[in-house]
Design a protein around this motif. Sequence first.
Motif, PDB file in Angstrom:
ATOM      1  N   UNK A  54       0.826  -1.210   0.000  1.00 55.24           N
ATOM      2  CA  UNK A  54       0.000   0.000   0.000  1.00 55.24           C
ATOM      3  C   UNK A  54       0.858   1.256   0.000  1.00 55.24           C
ATOM      4  N   UNK A  55       1.975   1.208   0.729  1.00 54.04           N
ATOM      5  CA  UNK A  55       2.884   2.353   0.769  1.00 54.04           C
ATOM      6  C   UNK A  55       3.510   2.631  -0.589  1.00 54.04           C
ATOM      7  N   UNK A  56       3.534   1.608  -1.447  1.00 51.65           N
ATOM      8  CA  UNK A  56       4.079   1.750  -2.798  1.00 51.65           C
ATOM      9  C   UNK A  56       2.988   1.989  -3.837  1.00 51.65           C
ATOM     10  N   UNK A  57       1.748   2.117  -3.368  1.00 45.11           N
ATOM     11  CA  UNK A  57       0.638   2.298  -4.279  1.00 45.11           C
ATOM     12  C   UNK A  57       0.180   1.014  -4.949  1.00 45.11           C
ATOM     13  N   UNK A  58       0.532  -0.124  -4.340  1.00 46.87           N
ATOM     14  CA  UNK A  58       0.135  -1.432  -4.869  1.00 46.87           C
ATOM     15  C   UNK A  58      -0.756  -2.122  -3.842  1.00 46.87           C
ATOM     16  N   UNK A  59      -1.255  -3.315  -4.173  1.00 48.53           N
ATOM     17  CA  UNK A  59      -2.063  -4.037  -3.199  1.00 48.53           C
ATOM     18  C   UNK A  59      -1.933  -5.545  -3.396  1.00 48.53           C
ATOM     19  N   UNK A  60      -2.384  -6.282  -2.409  1.00 48.14           N
ATOM     20  CA  UNK A  60      -2.200  -7.732  -2.390  1.00 48.14           C
ATOM     21  C   UNK A  60      -2.933  -8.440  -3.523  1.00 48.14           C
ATOM     22  N   UNK A  61      -3.990  -7.826  -4.047  1.00 47.01           N
ATOM     23  CA  UNK A  61      -4.709  -8.444  -5.159  1.00 47.01           C
ATOM     24  C   UNK A  61      -3.848  -8.537  -6.419  1.00 47.01           C
ATOM     25  N   UNK A  62      -2.753  -7.755  -6.462  1.00 47.16           N
ATOM     26  CA  UNK A  62      -1.850  -7.774  -7.607  1.00 47.16           C
ATOM     27  C   UNK A  62      -0.854  -8.926  -7.556  1.00 47.16           C
TER      28      UNK A  62
END
Length: 282
Positions: free
Chosen positions: A53-61
Amino acid sequence: MRIPDGLHRLKIVFNVTGDIERAVYLYLLLGEKVHLIDTGVAGSEMRIAEYLAALGRNSKEIDSIFITHAHPDHIGSLHALKKASNCTVYAHGSEKSWIEDIDLQYNERPIPNFYGLVAASSQVDVTVSDGDVLSPEPGISLRVIETSGHSQGSLSFHWLEKQVLFTGDAVPVAGDIPIFINLRDSIESLKKIRSLPAVEYYVSAWDEVCDSSEGKRNLDAALACLQGIAATVKDVLSGNADASREEILTAAARALNLRHLMDNPLFRTSINSAIDQALQRR
């Protein structure tokens, strides 16, 4: 030290018992999607989600998870991550049964706090073997290197584009607990890793990232450590022909200056396996 772009690592600290604290590193390979080398212990999925999340990503990726071996600190959050992402899980066939049936693993390798470290069983989607090249997306090609010894089906993964070698727990740290089920295989795996060309970064699950020169020095030290264990066990056996197994184990621990580890079940398993192999070679 600086690590290649696209490679991130998380340190997961956990307790085996109230008195025994350990740590494990897991790695994230970030491209168009997210790929993991191992998953840490149960609950690590929250740390991974926060980091992404801190990198603008998420676990669904998360598209793929590559398992070096089936021990709890490597598969602990696998079930939760797979449920969140429906990712593809890769592992060696010899580790598959322990990943898909954690009760079986506990029965065969009961360690303290096992069910606190691994949340649930999880499916392996693809079994891999030595020499396979896995390419989940352009720019991320992982060559599978079988490095058994620490466990039956331990794997290393060579990220070809970045010349990064993920060694899992195949390379022991001198002075730490030596953990193996087959000492000869562990020694041969270290020689195999040492001979691999085009490795610029050695990346371990329980040590710092090393460049090529430092990584080779660490490999040489690890090899000397394991060869020293083999030689010591052989010497102890030759001088204690009529001793009990416990007396042999104690004498070996004393000769290795590791007497303080005698109450650790993982240490006892390792040295007992070394004793068994030495006796077979008589």
